[in-house]
Design a protein around this motif. Sequence first.
Motif, short mmCIF file in Angstrom:
data_model
loop_
_atom_site.label_atom_id
_atom_site.label_comp_id
_atom_site.label_asym_id
_atom_site.label_seq_id
_atom_site.Cartn_x
_atom_site.Cartn_y
_atom_site.Cartn_z
N ASP A 76 0.84 -1.19 0.00
CA ASP A 76 0.00 0.00 0.00
C ASP A 76 0.87 1.24 0.00
O ASP A 76 2.07 1.17 0.29
CB ASP A 76 -0.99 0.01 1.17
N ALA A 77 0.26 2.34 -0.37
CA ALA A 77 0.96 3.63 -0.38
C ALA A 77 -0.05 4.73 -0.13
O ALA A 77 -1.18 4.68 -0.63
CB ALA A 77 1.67 3.84 -1.71
N PHE A 78 0.38 5.72 0.65
CA PHE A 78 -0.46 6.87 0.97
C PHE A 78 0.35 8.14 0.71
O PHE A 78 1.53 8.21 1.08
CB PHE A 78 -0.91 6.81 2.43
N ALA A 79 -0.29 9.11 0.10
CA ALA A 79 0.37 10.36 -0.26
C ALA A 79 -0.27 11.53 0.46
O ALA A 79 -1.46 11.54 0.73
CB ALA A 79 0.30 10.58 -1.77
N ILE A 80 0.58 12.52 0.76
CA ILE A 80 0.12 13.77 1.35
C ILE A 80 0.94 14.90 0.73
O ILE A 80 2.15 14.76 0.52
CB ILE A 80 0.25 13.75 2.90
N ARG A 81 0.27 15.99 0.38
CA ARG A 81 0.98 17.15 -0.16
C ARG A 81 1.79 17.82 0.92
O ARG A 81 1.39 17.87 2.08
CB ARG A 81 -0.01 18.15 -0.75
N LEU A 82 2.95 18.33 0.53
CA LEU A 82 3.82 19.04 1.46
C LEU A 82 3.81 20.53 1.15
O LEU A 82 3.88 20.91 -0.02
CB LEU A 82 5.25 18.51 1.35
N PRO A 83 3.77 21.37 2.16
CA PRO A 83 3.91 22.80 1.92
C PRO A 83 5.27 23.10 1.27
O PRO A 83 6.24 22.36 1.47
CB PRO A 83 3.83 23.42 3.32
N ALA A 84 5.35 24.17 0.52
CA ALA A 84 6.56 24.51 -0.24
C ALA A 84 7.80 24.65 0.63
O ALA A 84 8.90 24.34 0.18
CB ALA A 84 6.32 25.78 -1.05
N ASP A 85 7.64 25.11 1.86
CA ASP A 85 8.81 25.36 2.71
C ASP A 85 9.23 24.15 3.55
O ASP A 85 10.10 24.25 4.40
CB ASP A 85 8.56 26.57 3.62
N THR A 86 8.63 22.99 3.29
CA THR A 86 8.95 21.78 4.04
C THR A 86 10.28 21.20 3.58
O THR A 86 10.62 21.23 2.40
CB THR A 86 7.84 20.73 3.84
N SER A 87 11.01 20.62 4.52
CA SER A 87 12.24 19.93 4.20
C SER A 87 11.99 18.87 3.13
O SER A 87 10.92 18.28 3.07
CB SER A 87 12.78 19.24 5.46
N SER A 88 12.98 18.63 2.30
CA SER A 88 12.86 17.58 1.29
C SER A 88 13.73 16.37 1.66
O SER A 88 13.88 15.46 0.86
CB SER A 88 13.25 18.12 -0.09
N SER A 89 14.28 16.36 2.86
CA SER A 89 15.11 15.25 3.31
C SER A 89 14.24 14.07 3.73
O SER A 89 13.53 14.16 4.74
CB SER A 89 15.97 15.69 4.51
N PRO A 90 14.29 12.97 2.99
CA PRO A 90 13.47 11.81 3.37
C PRO A 90 13.80 11.28 4.78
O PRO A 90 12.91 10.89 5.51
CB PRO A 90 13.79 10.76 2.31
N GLU A 91 15.07 11.33 5.15
CA GLU A 91 15.44 10.84 6.48
C GLU A 91 14.85 11.73 7.56
O GLU A 91 14.30 11.25 8.55
CB GLU A 91 16.95 10.76 6.63
N LEU A 92 14.97 13.02 7.40
CA LEU A 92 14.41 13.95 8.38
C LEU A 92 12.89 13.78 8.46
O LEU A 92 12.32 13.74 9.55
CB LEU A 92 14.77 15.39 8.01
N LEU A 93 12.23 13.65 7.32
CA LEU A 93 10.78 13.47 7.31
C LEU A 93 10.38 12.15 7.95
O LEU A 93 9.39 12.08 8.70
CB LEU A 93 10.24 13.59 5.89
N ALA A 94 11.14 11.09 7.71
CA ALA A 94 10.86 9.79 8.34
C ALA A 94 10.97 9.92 9.86
O ALA A 94 10.10 9.44 10.60
CB ALA A 94 11.81 8.73 7.82
N ARG A 95 12.05 10.54 10.34
CA ARG A 95 12.24 10.72 11.77
C ARG A 95 11.09 11.54 12.37
O ARG A 95 10.58 11.24 13.45
CB ARG A 95 13.57 11.40 12.07
N PHE A 96 10.67 12.56 11.64
CA PHE A 96 9.60 13.42 12.11
C PHE A 96 8.28 12.65 12.21
O PHE A 96 7.59 12.70 13.22
CB PHE A 96 9.46 14.62 11.17
N ILE A 97 7.92 11.93 11.16
CA ILE A 97 6.67 11.17 11.15
C ILE A 97 6.66 10.14 12.28
O ILE A 97 5.69 10.02 13.02
CB ILE A 97 6.46 10.46 9.79
N LEU A 98 7.75 9.39 12.41
CA LEU A 98 7.80 8.31 13.39
C LEU A 98 7.91 8.81 14.83
O LEU A 98 7.56 8.10 15.76
CB LEU A 98 8.93 7.34 13.05
N SER A 99 8.34 10.05 15.01
CA SER A 99 8.41 10.59 16.37
C SER A 99 7.17 11.40 16.74
O SER A 99 7.05 11.84 17.89
CB SER A 99 9.67 11.45 16.55
#
Length: 183
Positions: free
Chosen positions: A30-53
Amino acid sequence: MPREFELITSVPIPSRSGITHLYKSLNLADAFAIRLPADTSSSPELLARFILSHRPAWVGWLIKVRDTIVGRFGLKTAKHLGSLANRIGVFKVYSTNQTEILLGEDDKHLDFRISILCAEEPEGSRQLVFSTVVHCHNPIGRAYILVIAPFHRLIVKASLLRAARVGWPLAIDPKKDQDVEVE
């Protein structure tokens, strides 16, 4: 934050994702998508850490229930996994590049991977796609995934929504694509 950045949609696993052809057979994809605001980081690692925390509190309760049950069947518990090296939370980091991070685990009952992919859209906006694939090795793995799949989908969607509502980590300078660290 505008509600347009809180809309989570079910999408196909992106063809450019590193998990697309990882396993010969899948017991969950499965896959789920969400739009990101323009000023959001594009670092997948940083975003993964953020989501999981920033998961909702009820997810922690579900993980405790899961650990109590699966520990009796020889599956790895969140406490054990979280104590290991090269992890984001309980998930082992398998690879990372400028657009995607692959997390997951291999076990005697099943293997799984999570992809967090930052994708540019044709109209210039960006989205984050959180994809999961699971390959089961035996009946215990298949039974486990049948029970867990509905909870998995709720957790992914709730975690993405919570991250959007908390406020995605910002890029220091979106033009230079240098990212800030999450606490």
